[in-house]
Design an enzyme around this catalytic site. Sequence first.
Site, PDB file in Angstrom:
ATOM      1  N   SER A 119     -18.754 -53.988  32.253  1.00 30.87           N
ATOM      2  CA  SER A 119     -18.593 -52.562  32.782  1.00 30.87           C
ATOM      3  C   SER A 119     -17.392 -52.607  33.564  1.00 30.87           C
ATOM      4  O   SER A 119     -16.898 -51.412  33.654  1.00 30.87           O
ATOM      5  CB  SER A 119     -19.957 -52.104  33.592  1.00 30.87           C
ATOM      6  OG  SER A 119     -21.089 -52.234  33.038  1.00 30.87           O
ATOM      7  N   HIS A 140     -17.125 -51.679  25.154  1.00 35.03           N
ATOM      8  CA  HIS A 140     -18.261 -51.233  26.116  1.00 35.03           C
ATOM      9  C   HIS A 140     -18.713 -50.322  25.687  1.00 35.03           C
ATOM     10  O   HIS A 140     -18.416 -49.111  25.525  1.00 35.03           O
ATOM     11  CB  HIS A 140     -17.045 -50.974  27.490  1.00 35.03           C
ATOM     12  CG  HIS A 140     -18.082 -50.313  28.438  1.00 35.03           C
ATOM     13  ND1 HIS A 140     -17.753 -49.468  29.294  1.00 35.03           N
ATOM     14  CD2 HIS A 140     -19.268 -51.034  29.063  1.00 35.03           C
ATOM     15  CE1 HIS A 140     -18.844 -49.345  30.180  1.00 35.03           C
ATOM     16  NE2 HIS A 140     -19.538 -50.381  30.024  1.00 35.03           N
ATOM     17  N   GLU A 152     -15.894 -47.926  24.474  1.00 33.73           N
ATOM     18  CA  GLU A 152     -14.746 -48.006  24.828  1.00 33.73           C
ATOM     19  C   GLU A 152     -14.069 -49.517  24.162  1.00 33.73           C
ATOM     20  O   GLU A 152     -14.756 -50.510  24.192  1.00 33.73           O
ATOM     21  CB  GLU A 152     -14.404 -48.097  26.268  1.00 33.73           C
ATOM     22  CG  GLU A 152     -14.755 -46.961  27.052  1.00 33.73           C
ATOM     23  CD  GLU A 152     -14.801 -47.043  28.398  1.00 33.73           C
ATOM     24  OE1 GLU A 152     -14.276 -46.356  29.153  1.00 33.73           O
ATOM     25  OE2 GLU A 152     -15.386 -48.083  29.010  1.00 33.73           O
ATOM     26  N   ASN A 190     -16.590 -45.594  33.170  1.00 34.96           N
ATOM     27  CA  ASN A 190     -17.078 -46.125  34.480  1.00 34.96           C
ATOM     28  C   ASN A 190     -16.121 -45.557  35.952  1.00 34.96           C
ATOM     29  O   ASN A 190     -16.986 -45.225  36.896  1.00 34.96           O
ATOM     30  CB  ASN A 190     -17.395 -47.327  34.353  1.00 34.96           C
ATOM     31  CG  ASN A 190     -18.992 -47.698  33.835  1.00 34.96           C
ATOM     32  OD1 ASN A 190     -19.402 -46.803  33.638  1.00 34.96           O
ATOM     33  ND2 ASN A 190     -19.125 -48.760  33.457  1.00 34.96           N
TER      34      ASN A 190
HETATM   35  N1  CAA Z   1     -33.351 -46.017  24.553  1.00 28.28           N
HETATM   36  C1  CAA Z   1     -32.821 -45.871  23.113  1.00 28.28           C
HETATM   37  N2  CAA Z   1     -32.800 -44.357  22.724  1.00 28.28           N
HETATM   38  C2  CAA Z   1     -32.862 -43.448  23.161  1.00 28.28           C
HETATM   39  C3  CAA Z   1     -33.529 -43.553  24.553  1.00 28.28           C
HETATM   40  C4  CAA Z   1     -33.622 -45.080  25.114  1.00 28.28           C
HETATM   41  N3  CAA Z   1     -33.895 -45.016  26.354  1.00 28.28           N
HETATM   42  N4  CAA Z   1     -33.577 -42.356  25.403  1.00 28.28           N
HETATM   43  C5  CAA Z   1     -33.183 -41.486  24.227  1.00 28.28           C
HETATM   44  N5  CAA Z   1     -32.855 -42.005  23.084  1.00 28.28           N
HETATM   45  C6  CAA Z   1     -32.448 -41.642  22.052  1.00 28.28           C
HETATM   46  C7  CAA Z   1     -33.554 -40.978  21.244  1.00 28.28           C
HETATM   47  O1  CAA Z   1     -34.318 -41.777  20.557  1.00 28.28           O
HETATM   48  C8  CAA Z   1     -32.725 -39.831  20.401  1.00 28.28           C
HETATM   49  O2  CAA Z   1     -32.457 -40.659  19.228  1.00 28.28           O
HETATM   50  P1  CAA Z   1     -32.432 -39.965  17.701  1.00 28.28           P
HETATM   51  O3  CAA Z   1     -31.512 -38.516  18.008  1.00 28.28           O
HETATM   52  O4  CAA Z   1     -32.018 -40.636  16.862  1.00 28.28           O
HETATM   53  O5  CAA Z   1     -33.800 -39.428  17.600  1.00 28.28           O
HETATM   54  C9  CAA Z   1     -31.550 -39.388  21.198  1.00 28.28           C
HETATM   55  O6  CAA Z   1     -31.593 -40.535  22.210  1.00 28.28           O
HETATM   56  C10 CAA Z   1     -31.816 -38.190  21.966  1.00 28.28           C
HETATM   57  O7  CAA Z   1     -32.879 -38.279  22.644  1.00 28.28           O
HETATM   58  P2  CAA Z   1     -33.750 -37.165  23.156  1.00 28.28           P
HETATM   59  O8  CAA Z   1     -33.784 -35.947  22.127  1.00 28.28           O
HETATM   60  O9  CAA Z   1     -35.223 -37.599  23.264  1.00 28.28           O
HETATM   61  O10 CAA Z   1     -33.507 -36.676  24.610  1.00 28.28           O
HETATM   62  P3  CAA Z   1     -32.268 -35.979  24.892  1.00 28.28           P
HETATM   63  O11 CAA Z   1     -31.646 -35.050  24.157  1.00 28.28           O
HETATM   64  O12 CAA Z   1     -32.810 -35.785  26.323  1.00 28.28           O
HETATM   65  O13 CAA Z   1     -30.986 -36.975  25.349  1.00 28.28           O
HETATM   66  C11 CAA Z   1     -29.889 -39.039  26.287  1.00 28.28           C
HETATM   67  C12 CAA Z   1     -31.222 -38.580  25.974  1.00 28.28           C
HETATM   68  C13 CAA Z   1     -29.177 -39.145  24.979  1.00 28.28           C
HETATM   69  C14 CAA Z   1     -30.111 -40.334  26.964  1.00 28.28           C
HETATM   70  C15 CAA Z   1     -29.039 -37.651  27.035  1.00 28.28           C
HETATM   71  O14 CAA Z   1     -29.872 -37.616  28.188  1.00 28.28           O
HETATM   72  C16 CAA Z   1     -27.754 -38.324  27.772  1.00 28.28           C
HETATM   73  O15 CAA Z   1     -26.811 -38.268  27.022  1.00 28.28           O
HETATM   74  N6  CAA Z   1     -27.654 -38.844  28.860  1.00 28.28           N
HETATM   75  C17 CAA Z   1     -26.528 -39.349  29.547  1.00 28.28           C
HETATM   76  C18 CAA Z   1     -26.397 -40.767  29.189  1.00 28.28           C
HETATM   77  C19 CAA Z   1     -25.316 -41.393  29.938  1.00 28.28           C
HETATM   78  O16 CAA Z   1     -24.542 -40.725  30.873  1.00 28.28           O
HETATM   79  N7  CAA Z   1     -25.200 -42.781  29.930  1.00 28.28           N
HETATM   80  C20 CAA Z   1     -24.006 -43.585  30.103  1.00 28.28           C
HETATM   81  C21 CAA Z   1     -24.506 -44.257  31.273  1.00 28.28           C
HETATM   82  S1  CAA Z   1     -23.206 -45.363  32.208  1.00 28.28           S
HETATM   83  C22 CAA Z   1     -23.293 -46.796  31.078  1.00 28.28           C
HETATM   84  O17 CAA Z   1     -24.079 -46.922  30.222  1.00 28.28           O
HETATM   85  C23 CAA Z   1     -22.005 -47.608  31.350  1.00 28.28           C
HETATM   86  C24 CAA Z   1     -22.317 -49.042  31.815  1.00 28.28           C
HETATM   87  O18 CAA Z   1     -21.607 -49.727  31.996  1.00 28.28           O
HETATM   88  C25 CAA Z   1     -23.841 -49.084  32.515  1.00 28.28           C
END
Ligand code: CAA
Length: 401
Positions: A119, A140, A152, A190
Amino acid sequence: MSYKRTAIFGAGAMGTGIAQVLAVASMDVVLLDIKTEFVEKGLKKIASKLESDVKKGKLAPDEKDRVLGRIKGSIDRRDVKDVDLVIEAVIEDRKIKGDLFQGLNGICKPETAFATNTSTLSVTDLATLSGRPDKFLGLHFFNPVPAMKLVEVIPGLDTAQEVTNEASAAMKSIKKVPIVVQDCPGFLVNRILLSYMNEVLLATEEGISPELIDNEVKKAGFPMGPLELSDMVGWDVSLHTFPILHDAYGERFPSLRLVQKLNDAGRLGLKTGKGVYVNGQIDDEFRGMVASLSPSGSRSPFSVNRLILKQVNEAVYCLQEGVAIAEDIDRAMVLGTGFPSKDGVGGPLRWADEKGLDRVLARLEDLAATEGPRFWPHHLLKTYVAAGRLGKKTGKGFFEY
Ligand code: CAA
């Protein structure tokens, strides 16, 4: 070379997500970790996500079995000797990652590409440690990997152009959107996301309630509140990443005490069942932690723009440093973090254009005076405003209208 056989090191949230999307896209995957129980837990997680896709009608039951059949669990590094691509998603520790790649350099074919899902660590540095810097790059992914479209792609200083091209093509073939960004601490997303997270945590340390912060952010159109998101990503990850950004960018990323306290209390988020929230609620232990940090409480009323402006200012730094072009900065924030968008168009730079760059500049100046120099507006904003490029209302800002 297109990648057919792949290996993923690390069977945690990121490694299992990556293994799943590669296998769904018909690649063979070896999923490795240091203990059999970790590998088995990871395989179970993938099976359960695929099962939920079957239940939603997104995957045929026999396709689920084919996907699982493409993933082999292992704890033996020699199982990766024939793969075309290795992706490492182990703990955020330079020595552990460096030792892993050094070992693999002696095992894998000379043409195998090495990718890190770090990250925040330097891709160029890890590439040097690996012993094959021309075949090394950052890939990434974002959590949850199956849901977030962005990857990324980060070439190091010595990465061969064809390796970057092949890796980008491979990311498209697994239905992700690759965006090439410069190798700098935090890369693009990030850097911007953690600048905002940093402010979220400072506000929380001041005593502003997590529910208020998360609700206001969601009201502003973000898919998740930042504290819910951090609970999902894990506070152990935050403990490793924030100091790296603080070291790199100084007081734009002030040190945080709450992250250490959460880790000390074993409150790592969803993975330990407790983070900021416990079953969606704030408990007395968390209230006690905050009270010990902010005996006098919050200084000023909370505004969500305080958080979004942190993203905007860091996005301007990234633009000016050439980490990515304006379109890619915004697209990456939409696809990697769900920054509010309409028909896929949105992101921190467009948000600033919509508000008016003169207003954004004035608000950053106010915040720099009241909250501190971490809000000091980037000079590019002043240049734009002085040139009358105020955003949408004048037809030109970061974008043309
Ligand atoms: N694991 C796997 N898949 C997941 C999941 C999980 N924990 N949570 C949700 N999903 C999937 C669902 O299965 C669904 O997939 P399909 O479309 O194929 O059915 C999809 O995500 C959408 O899920 P939902 O409709 O249930 O839920 P939602 O509309 O509330 O969306 C979300 C969930 C996509 C997580 C949304 O809330 C979102 O975009 N959140 C922001 C996430 C974010 O910012 N991520 C970056 C984090 S920082 C990082 O990762 C960088 C690092 O270096 C650590």
